[in-house]
Write a protein that holds these residues in place. Structure first.
Motif, mmCIF file in Angstrom:
data_model
loop_
_atom_site.group_PDB
_atom_site.id
_atom_site.type_symbol
_atom_site.label_atom_id
_atom_site.label_comp_id
_atom_site.label_asym_id
_atom_site.label_seq_id
_atom_site.Cartn_x
_atom_site.Cartn_y
_atom_site.Cartn_z
ATOM 1 N N GLY A 34 0.595 11.752 -1.077
ATOM 2 C CA GLY A 34 0.041 10.408 -0.925
ATOM 3 C C GLY A 34 -1.484 10.430 -0.927
ATOM 4 O O GLY A 34 -2.096 11.206 -1.664
ATOM 5 N N ASN A 37 -0.142 0.025 4.237
ATOM 6 C CA ASN A 37 -0.343 0.552 2.882
ATOM 7 C C ASN A 37 -1.470 -0.123 2.103
ATOM 8 O O ASN A 37 -2.288 0.571 1.495
ATOM 9 C CB ASN A 37 0.967 0.516 2.086
ATOM 10 N N THR A 90 5.917 2.638 5.241
ATOM 11 C CA THR A 90 4.967 3.702 4.978
ATOM 12 C C THR A 90 5.721 5.027 5.017
ATOM 13 O O THR A 90 6.338 5.371 6.024
ATOM 14 C CB THR A 90 3.826 3.682 6.016
ATOM 15 N N SER A 91 5.684 5.737 3.881
ATOM 16 C CA SER A 91 6.435 6.982 3.728
ATOM 17 C C SER A 91 5.487 8.161 3.950
ATOM 18 O O SER A 91 4.396 8.199 3.382
ATOM 19 C CB SER A 91 7.043 7.022 2.319
ATOM 20 N N VAL A 92 5.951 9.110 4.781
ATOM 21 C CA VAL A 92 5.069 10.211 5.190
ATOM 22 C C VAL A 92 5.568 11.541 4.629
ATOM 23 O O VAL A 92 6.685 11.976 4.919
ATOM 24 C CB VAL A 92 4.971 10.295 6.726
ATOM 25 N N TYR A 119 6.029 7.170 -3.734
ATOM 26 C CA TYR A 119 5.860 7.631 -2.362
ATOM 27 C C TYR A 119 5.743 9.149 -2.382
ATOM 28 O O TYR A 119 6.101 9.769 -3.382
ATOM 29 C CB TYR A 119 7.057 7.161 -1.500
ATOM 30 N N PHE A 176 1.414 -3.538 8.710
ATOM 31 C CA PHE A 176 1.756 -2.780 7.491
ATOM 32 C C PHE A 176 0.470 -2.176 6.914
ATOM 33 O O PHE A 176 -0.429 -2.908 6.504
ATOM 34 C CB PHE A 176 2.420 -3.725 6.494
ATOM 35 N N LEU A 208 7.134 3.482 9.887
ATOM 36 C CA LEU A 208 6.941 4.743 9.163
ATOM 37 C C LEU A 208 8.247 5.521 9.087
ATOM 38 O O LEU A 208 9.005 5.580 10.068
ATOM 39 C CB LEU A 208 5.901 5.612 9.875
ATOM 40 N N ASP A 217 3.158 7.804 0.919
ATOM 41 C CA ASP A 217 1.898 7.080 0.987
ATOM 42 C C ASP A 217 0.815 7.924 1.649
ATOM 43 O O ASP A 217 -0.366 7.772 1.364
ATOM 44 C CB ASP A 217 2.090 5.784 1.788
ATOM 45 N N GLN A 222 -0.684 -0.283 -4.996
ATOM 46 C CA GLN A 222 -0.597 1.067 -5.523
ATOM 47 C C GLN A 222 -1.051 1.175 -6.972
ATOM 48 O O GLN A 222 -1.086 2.268 -7.526
ATOM 49 C CB GLN A 222 0.873 1.511 -5.437
ATOM 50 N N THR A 231 4.059 -1.657 12.321
ATOM 51 C CA THR A 231 3.932 -0.570 11.349
ATOM 52 C C THR A 231 5.233 0.224 11.361
ATOM 53 O O THR A 231 5.637 0.722 12.414
ATOM 54 C CB THR A 231 2.776 0.383 11.728
ATOM 55 N N TYR A 258 -4.722 2.406 0.793
ATOM 56 C CA TYR A 258 -4.969 2.618 -0.639
ATOM 57 C C TYR A 258 -6.271 1.944 -1.084
ATOM 58 O O TYR A 258 -6.681 2.107 -2.218
ATOM 59 C CB TYR A 258 -3.825 2.054 -1.483
#
Ligand code: NAG
Ligand code: NAG
Ligand code: NAG
Ligand code: NAG
Length: 622
Positions: A605, A560, A445-447, A506, A558, A403, A508, A486, A401, A564
């Motif tokens: 997100g 995402n 993965t965007s935070v 993004y 991963f 991030l 997420d 998405q 993962t 979602y």
């Protein structure tokens, strides 16, 4: 995976290495304008550069499908990650590609003995190439640029390739990216366990989490009562890019107040490219100190690994490729013999203790990797961005993962509010949002960031809103199309002329980014930024992995496609208030960004995580 020494390419050259006829040249990559760099001078022709040719990989068009197959909860192969060997084999460039590029190099005057093929066969490294040799090869001129910090960086503005080899090449470095710092001296080199079966209610929100955010606030907001039990099988890495590092005395002061059993404990340490803990009392150590304070407290007794890249001599513009080098070997071009000028240079002879060899595929990737640095999509050439994004996807294929923090300062993403013109260049008066990197890459993965509403208590329902002090970065890629996972997400209508609604969006997921109480240089301070949000989510995913590993399952990899999916609805706190900032030249500092709405939005997100519920959801998957 251990990457062995390089093959000498000369032995591999077949009959196809025939002389090439002169053909038309095509521009391959161009440098993007950068407001904080000014031109200084031409780069001297005698300077040696570590020329690396990134060969066109095979099967990259199928990368998204392969990743979806192991990461989509509806896929029969969910969780069946690939080995590093499988990844290397499937994407390795074709022999024909290697031969065409090496024939071009030899016919251009670089003898076969100077060419080396990387162990994963994705790069050709040219030994001892000087600027004087590289400029005619690439139809380029190299220049030195001065960054506003005073550092000097070198790059060419663009380069071209003969049409018949261009299709075989993804990128060439060092070329258009100015993430190369020039040092002093003759060479340019110096860049420098309790029982978890018992379910407990989420702890009550302590008073004052809006003003002074602590580990107890995180446990309450994100329903963290789980205690790790698969420590030996789990791992969690924080990327610390020099000059950031940490002070043990700061960790101990923090732990004495918030996590007493950790006093005296340090992160596991992995040195990448000469990385050392070179912090000295009384100097700024950057943000990784407080990131470690929080992550170590949240996942204890699980140790946290610090992937320390570079040292204090490293300056602005460090790229993400150095730690990618170390964990997947995909960027490796050297077997430890770097003695050249760029990239940055490792080992760095100018820094005591900085003499370690270039790390290359030597560090097994941790199961979760968090990185709090962020860049901008427009600054990377399309080829460069595509190749790096594919490397992140490969880590996902292997069950890792990855991030990243979304970045700060709203849809423009910079303190000064630079947005993009119609032609893609930055301008204070421009009105197109300025997407961040690697947020724009669909395979990380965007935070994003939230904050606790003023005076909130747990009886108030959703107690978080969009982080509004500096404002979380969020938006839509101008280059990467919206990924399949998405497609059902909402895309705040109404401002479509300011962004590419068909692009990868993004952040997420998000987490608190406001007022983290931490110890820096011996004193308590409040820290804010999505830099704190990414490691918080990474800690939570590490705990989910622990629960899956303890149940004999694979790590989540991963995430995402899972987060979602309808299966995960209800496992997040849906953030529905607050707006991120737009472009300065358009509606002032605060207007016109993305609004938090019910469901997914480009400010927060899918929302903030509820660990207890996420573990239930993820344990229900194979
Ligand atoms: C882009 O457009 C702006 C005006 O909107 C202009 O000032 C600038 O020179 C253009 N840049 C390029 C690279 O065409
Ligand atoms: C932005 O607009 C202002 C006023 O409209 C003008 O004075 C300024 O030169 C413009 N700046 C740029 C970078 O185009
Ligand atoms: C929060 O509480 C303080 C002190 O009681 C008060 O001054 C402030 O107005 C409150 N803020 C909000 C938004 O309710
Ligand atoms: C927290 O997680 C537990 C499972 O560990 C769950 O039973 C509980 O409902 C969750 N609490 C909230 C407030 O969502």
């Amino acid at each position: 995976m251990h990457i062995s020494a390089h093959f000498i390419l000369g032995f591999l050259l077949g009959a196809s290495a025939a002389a090439t006829s002169p053909t038309a040249r095509v521009v391959h990559e161009k440098r993007a304008a950068h407001p904080s760099l000014t031109h200084a001078r031409r780069l001297d022709a005698h300077i040696t550069v570590p020329l690396k040719i990134g060969l066109k990989q095979q099967n990259t068009a199928a990368l998204a499908d392969h990743l979806t197959a192991v990461a989509d909860p509806h896929s029969p192969a969910y969780g069946q990650h690939w080995s590093p060997e499988q990844v290397a084999e499937v994407f390795a460039p074709a022999d024909e590609t290697r031969d065409a590029v090496s024939a071009w190099l030899t016919s251009s005057g670089f003898s076969a003995e100077r060419l080396r093929l990387s162990a994963n066969r994705a790069w050709i490294h040219v030994d001892g190439a000087t600027v004087g040799e590289v400029e005619p090869l690439l139809g380029a001129e190299y220049h030195v640029y001065t960054h506003e910090s005073g550092e000097e960086h070198a790059a060419c503005d663009s380069y071209s390739l003969p049409a018949h080899v261009a299709d075989h090449i993804e990128i060439i470095t060092p070329t258009v990216q100015p993430n190369i710092k020039l040092g002093s001296g003759s060479s340019l080199a110096a860049r420098g366990a309790p029982n978890p079966r018992q379910k407990r209610a989420a702890p009550a929100l302590p008073a004052g989490c809006d003003q002074a955010f602590t580990p107890a606030c995180i446990r309450s907001l994100y329903n963290i009562t789980y205690v790790p039990k698969a420590i030996d099988r789990n791992s969690f890495g924080i990327v610390s890019q020099a000059p950031a590092t940490y002070l043990q005395s700061d960790l101990d002061t923090f732990f004495a107040n918030f996590s007493p059993s950790l006093v005296g404990k340090s992160p596991l340490f992995v040195s990448i490219d000469g990385g050392i803990v070179d912090a000295v009392e009384g100097t700024d150590v950057g943000e990784d100190g407080w990131i470690l304070q929080y992550t170590m407290a949240l996942v204890q007794p699980q140790p946290v690994t610090m992937l320390q890249v570079g040292d204090l001599a490293t300056g602005n513009f460090i790229s993400f490729n150095e730690w990618l080098d170390a964990v997947d070997g995909a960027y490796c071009t050297s077997d430890g013999g770097d003695d050249l000028a760029f990239d940055p240079q490792f080992p760095d002879p100018t820094v005591p203790g900085g003499g370690q060899a270039h790390s290359c595929g030597s560090t097994p990737p941790p199961r979760v990797i968090s990185n709090s640095r962020a860049d901008f999509e427009y600054r990377l050439s399309p080829f460069y961005a595509a190749r790096q994004c594919a490397e992140f996807a490969k880590l996902g294929l292997m069950g890792v993962t990855v991030l990243f923090s979304a970045g700060n300062f709203g849809a423009a993403g910079t303190t000064r509010g630079y947005c993009l013109d119609d032609n893609g260049s930055v301008n204070l008066n421009a009105t197109h949002f300025n997407p961040g990197w690697p947020g724009a890459c669909p395979w990380i993965t965007s935070v994003g960031g939230t904050q606790v509403k003023a005076n909130a208590s747990t009886s108030d329902g959703v107690v978080e809103e969009v982080w509004n002090q500096d404002l979380t970065h969020g938006g839509f890629s101008n280059r990467f199309p919206m990924p399949h996972y998405q497609k059902a997400a909402q895309t705040n209508p109404g401002q479509l002329k300011h962004f590419n609604a068909k692009g990868r969006a993004y952040p997420d997921i998000s987490a608190n980014a406001n007022n983290f109480v931490a110890v820096e240089q011996g004193v308590f301070s409040a820290n804010s930024g999505t830099s704190g949000a990414a490691p918080t989510v990474a800690s939570i995913i590490t705990l989910v992995n622990d629960a899956r590993l303890a149940a004999g399952k694979t790590p989540v990899g991963f995430i995402n496609p899972a987060i979602y999916s309808p299966h995960f609805v209800g496992a997040f706190n849906d953030i529905v208030s607050g707006t991120s900032q737009g472009c300065k030249g358009w509606q002032g500092d605060r207007g016109g960004g993305f609004q938090a709405v019910s469901g997914w939005d480009a400010a927060t997100g899918v929302g903030t995580p509820n660990l207890g519920l996420l573990i239930e959801k993820w344990l229900a998957l194979p």
